[in-house]
Structures are given as C-alpha cells and as structure tokens.
Motif scaffolding. Structure first.
Motif, short mmCIF file in Angstrom:
data_model
loop_
_atom_site.label_atom_id
_atom_site.label_comp_id
_atom_site.label_asym_id
_atom_site.label_seq_id
_atom_site.Cartn_x
_atom_site.Cartn_y
_atom_site.Cartn_z
N LYS A 290 0.85 -1.18 0.00
CA LYS A 290 0.00 0.00 0.00
C LYS A 290 0.89 1.23 0.00
O LYS A 290 1.70 1.42 0.91
CB LYS A 290 -0.91 -0.01 1.23
N ASP A 291 0.75 2.07 -1.05
CA ASP A 291 1.56 3.28 -1.15
C ASP A 291 3.05 2.96 -1.06
O ASP A 291 3.79 3.57 -0.27
CB ASP A 291 1.17 4.29 -0.07
N THR A 292 3.51 1.98 -1.81
CA THR A 292 4.91 1.56 -1.95
C THR A 292 5.47 0.85 -0.72
O THR A 292 6.64 0.45 -0.72
CB THR A 292 5.84 2.75 -2.29
N ILE A 293 4.69 0.65 0.32
CA ILE A 293 5.17 0.01 1.55
C ILE A 293 4.43 -1.31 1.75
O ILE A 293 3.22 -1.39 1.55
CB ILE A 293 4.97 0.93 2.78
N TRP A 294 5.19 -2.34 2.20
CA TRP A 294 4.63 -3.67 2.40
C TRP A 294 4.36 -3.95 3.88
O TRP A 294 5.15 -3.57 4.75
CB TRP A 294 5.57 -4.74 1.87
N GLY A 295 3.25 -4.63 4.12
CA GLY A 295 2.94 -5.19 5.41
C GLY A 295 2.27 -6.54 5.21
O GLY A 295 2.14 -6.99 4.06
N ALA A 296 1.83 -7.20 6.26
CA ALA A 296 1.21 -8.53 6.13
C ALA A 296 -0.10 -8.57 6.90
O ALA A 296 -0.22 -8.02 8.00
CB ALA A 296 2.14 -9.62 6.62
N VAL A 297 -1.10 -9.24 6.29
CA VAL A 297 -2.41 -9.42 6.93
C VAL A 297 -2.75 -10.90 6.95
O VAL A 297 -2.17 -11.70 6.21
CB VAL A 297 -3.50 -8.62 6.20
N ASP A 298 -3.73 -11.25 7.81
CA ASP A 298 -4.21 -12.63 7.83
C ASP A 298 -5.49 -12.75 6.99
O ASP A 298 -5.87 -11.79 6.29
CB ASP A 298 -4.42 -13.12 9.26
N ALA A 299 -6.16 -13.89 7.07
CA ALA A 299 -7.33 -14.15 6.23
C ALA A 299 -8.54 -13.32 6.62
O ALA A 299 -9.56 -13.35 5.92
CB ALA A 299 -7.68 -15.63 6.26
#
Length: 448
Positions: A290-299
């Motif tokens: 999102k907006d060039t930055i990565w993160g992680a989410v679950d289901a």
C-alpha cells in the motif's frame, strides 16, 4: 486342512503366464483387461515433426490376438468402447483448433472389447465415451453427440465440444467471440442438450465442485454458480487464473489497479480490494503493498506485520526476507525483526542458515543473526543435507555448516586463467630463448 494344502499345491503348480508374445510388439499399452499393441513398419520425416508409422491391434493378457494389426491407431477403452482410426491418429485433444491441425485425418470409429465394430469408421474425429455419449466431428466439421447405438442424441451442431463430466459438457456456440486465454468454449449443456449459460458471455471457466466459476463479458469478470446463475456481476477488471495465487479458500481479484481476495465458494469480499500488490507470504499470511510500503495481513484482513518494508519475500521456516531503505534483514511471522536489515541482499533460510550478501561477497547467518560463515565468497547457495555450494576466487567449494571446505575444484574460469598464464609463460620463454640465441649469434659473428 487337506483342502488348503491341495489349493496351495495347485497354486504352486501353475506356471507363470507366457510373456514372450511381448517381444513382437514395439508399443504395449494396458486398457481394461486387454492391451493395445503397435508395431512400427517404417519411418517418415514430416516437415513439422518426426513420426514413426505403426499398425495397431489388441491382444488379451495371454497375448492372444483379439484385433489383428489392421488399424493405424487405437485408443484406450472407455465405457467398453475404444476409438479406432484408418488413415490417421486417434483424437488426442478435445479442442477443435488442435484437432484440425492434428487429428482431423483419416476415418474414426469405435470397436468393443471383442474387436467388433460398434460404430462405423466414418467420422473425422471422435472423443471417448463419457456418461454414455461421445462427441464426434461430422463431414461439415461440426460437433455432434452420439450414443453407443450411433444415434445423435441432441439435434444441435456445435463449433467445439468436450466430453460429459458430472452431467455437463462444454460446448462452443459463438463463432464471433474472441477466445480468452486460448479457451474455445463458451457454454454448457446437460444430458437433454439444454444450454445452461446464455450466449452473452465471452468466456466461462470449467465448473468445479464447491466453487463459483468466473465468466467474462465485455472485458469485465464476474462469477456464476453451478446452475449458471450470476452470483457476482461483472465488476472486476482482473481475476487470477493462476491456482498458485489461491489462498485459504480465497481467489485474487482486481479493480482499477487495486487487488484483494474473494471467497471462492460465494464471491464475498474477504480481503478488501485496496492493495497495490499482493504476494502470498505463507499459510496464514499474505504480504500486501500500500503506497509503496509492504505489510502482512491474515485471512480476516487483520494487520499482522506493520507496513514498514520496501520489499518482502515469502516466509521459509518462520522467517522472511525484508528490505528497509535498500538493506535486507529477516522478520518472523509476528512482525519482529529478528535479524537487522544491514545486508545488501538476503535469501531464505534452509537447514538453520540464511544466505546473506555484504558488498559483493556472500556468507551465512544463523537465526540469531550471527555470521557463522563470513561473507567472503563470490557466490553461495543454499544448504541441503548439511552442505552448500560456494565459489571463492577460482575455486568451487562445498561448505559444511561450520564453514569448512569439504570439497574443492578449480572452476572453468580458473582453468582458463591458468591456461592463459601458462601460455604467456611459454611465449615469454620462447621470446627469451630467441633473444639469447640471437645474442650468442652476434657474439660469434664478432669473433669471426
């Protein structure tokens, strides 16, 4: 007890079936309780491919001939009937375009397991029998469905067709559509010949149990249930056809350059369509950008790793490579940066060690971040069975997990370097010897 003993003696007295008959055939293919056998009779070179011609027949398990070598090809049996061909090859495809380039040769029909002709050899191509019917291509190159009595079961002729499976068969009825992803089918029929899907769709996937099937209409994508009812209207500009992007019973979709996930069973949105890119991180995580930055989410779209990384790779052994300000480190599944981002490159962990790069040199770190093998190598691969390949200057070496060399050899480049060096030495020696001889000749000449 006596009867058991007699039975055992009888079994022991039975000799192994004679298999010497196999030697007279070049190809033997089992089908039901019989074998399709083929014998080559000459070689020909085709401008497109190299072929070997054969004649085909059928024998039983004892090698007794059921059908002599009289056909140019015979397929496997399906529902008691096998395709036979004179003047061509068995239909090995269900797509009409492929058939026109390969299987529309010769005369095709069917025989039964006794070798008797059940359906005359009069078709341009045929499909195997499934659920009591088979498609055949008639003289006008249209597809029709016949039963085992060679009677046409539906009064319809299709541009392409596929065999029945689960009560449905795929057919092509629209000559003006553009194929999607090379697919040639746009509708389904049931055993009454009824079209299940309106002809307004450009493309429809194969139905699979428990899943909605994607369709396309005017360049947009939606989803149908198994009855052909629209569950999701054509609102998506992208739907992933790659099964490797499926995750937790979800399927990736996109709208206007943003991506998310919907549930494959009912089409409901689970991961909002708001991310610039998505990569599966592991069983319970996906990386989202999102907006060039990565993160992680679950289901459930709950953030599990904060948005803090410029690049991210999938998890291996609970650690993933991540990049911050151009440097690489490792983060765990809880989002804790276990190994600081100080490396110019990093690759995943295997057998407890991860491959890292400092400057132009490679080495290894353990899960605590300790450099157990210093970055001194020009190349380093992953550990497998306690060993990893590496290259140091002109040597290819095998490392153990303590960094000791188990094997080594001179690389091809090293050998070339050595040969060039030897050649230079030989040239210098040759020139030196010539100079010495010339000097000696001059001295002799002066004396004389």
């Amino acid at each position: 007890m006596l009867s058991i003993t007699l039975n055992l003696l009888l079994l022991l007295s039975v000799s192994e079936p004679d298999s010497s008959w196999r030697k007279q055939y070049d190809i033997i293919t089992p089908t039901e309780d019989l074998f399709v056998v083929k014998r080559y009779y000459n070689d020909t070179i085709n401008p497109v491919r190299i072929e070997r011609k054969w004649k085909a027949g059928i024998v039983n398990r004892q090698g007794h001939v059921i059908v002599p070598l009289m056909y140019d090809d015979i397929s496997r049996f399906s529902e008691g009937l096998a395709e036979v061909v004179i003047g061509g090859y068995c239909t090995s495809c269900w797509d009409r375009r492929e058939c026109k380039s390969f299987a529309l040769e010769g005369e095709h029909g069917f025989i039964n397991t006794k070798g008797e002709t059940s359906i005359p050899l009069k078709y341009k191509a045929v499909g195997e029998f499934q659920e009591g019917v088979a498609w055949v291509i008639s003289e006008d190159e249209k597809f029709v469905f016949i039963n085992k009595m060679n009677r046409i079961v539906f009064p319809y002729r299709y541009l392409a067709a596929q065999g029945f499976e689960g009560g449905l068969a795929r057919v092509d009825i629209n000559p003006n559509k553009n194929d999607y992803d090379g697919n040639n089918f746009d509708n389904y029929i049931d055993h009454t010949g009824k079209l299940l899907i309106p002809a307004r769709y450009q493309f429809i996937e194969v139905f699979q149990k428990g899943e909605l099937r994607m369709y396309s209409r005017q360049g947009r994508y939606g989803f149908l249930d198994t009855n052909g009812k629209e569950i999701v209207p054509p609102i998506y500009s992208f739907v992933s056809m790659n099964k490797q992007t499926d995750w937790q019973g979800l399927r990736m979709v996109g709208q206007q350059g943003k991506y998310g996930y919907i549930r494959k069973s009912n089409g409901s949105v689970v991961i909002p369509i708001q991310y610039d890119s998505i990569v599966i991180a592991g069983k319970n995580r996906i990386w989202v950008k999102k907006d060039t930055i990565w993160g992680a989410v679950d289901a459930t779209n709950r953030i599990r790793i904060p948005f803090a990384y410029s690049k991210a790779q999938p998890f291996y052994h609970q650690l993933a490579c991540v990049s911050v300000n151009g440097k690489w480190g490792y983060v765990d599944t809880n989002g804790i940066l276990r190994i600081r981002a100080v490396y110019d490159q990093a690759q995943y962990f295997n057998e407890g060690l991860g491959v890292i790069k400092k400057g132009n040199k490679w080495g290894f770190v353990d899960r605590t971040g300790k450099e157990v093998i210093k970055p001194i190598y020009d190349y380093a691969g992953f550990f497998n069975s306690g060993k990893a390949p590496a290259r140091w200057k002109f040597l290819s070496v095998t490392l153990d997990q303590q960094g000791n060399w188990q094997t080594w050899r001179i690389t091809t480049q090293g050998k070339q370097f050595i040969l060039i060096g030897l050649l230079i030495i030989l040239i210098i020696a040759y020139i030196y010897n010539r100079l010495v001889k010339q000097k000696q000749a001059v001295k002799v000449k002066i004396k004389n």
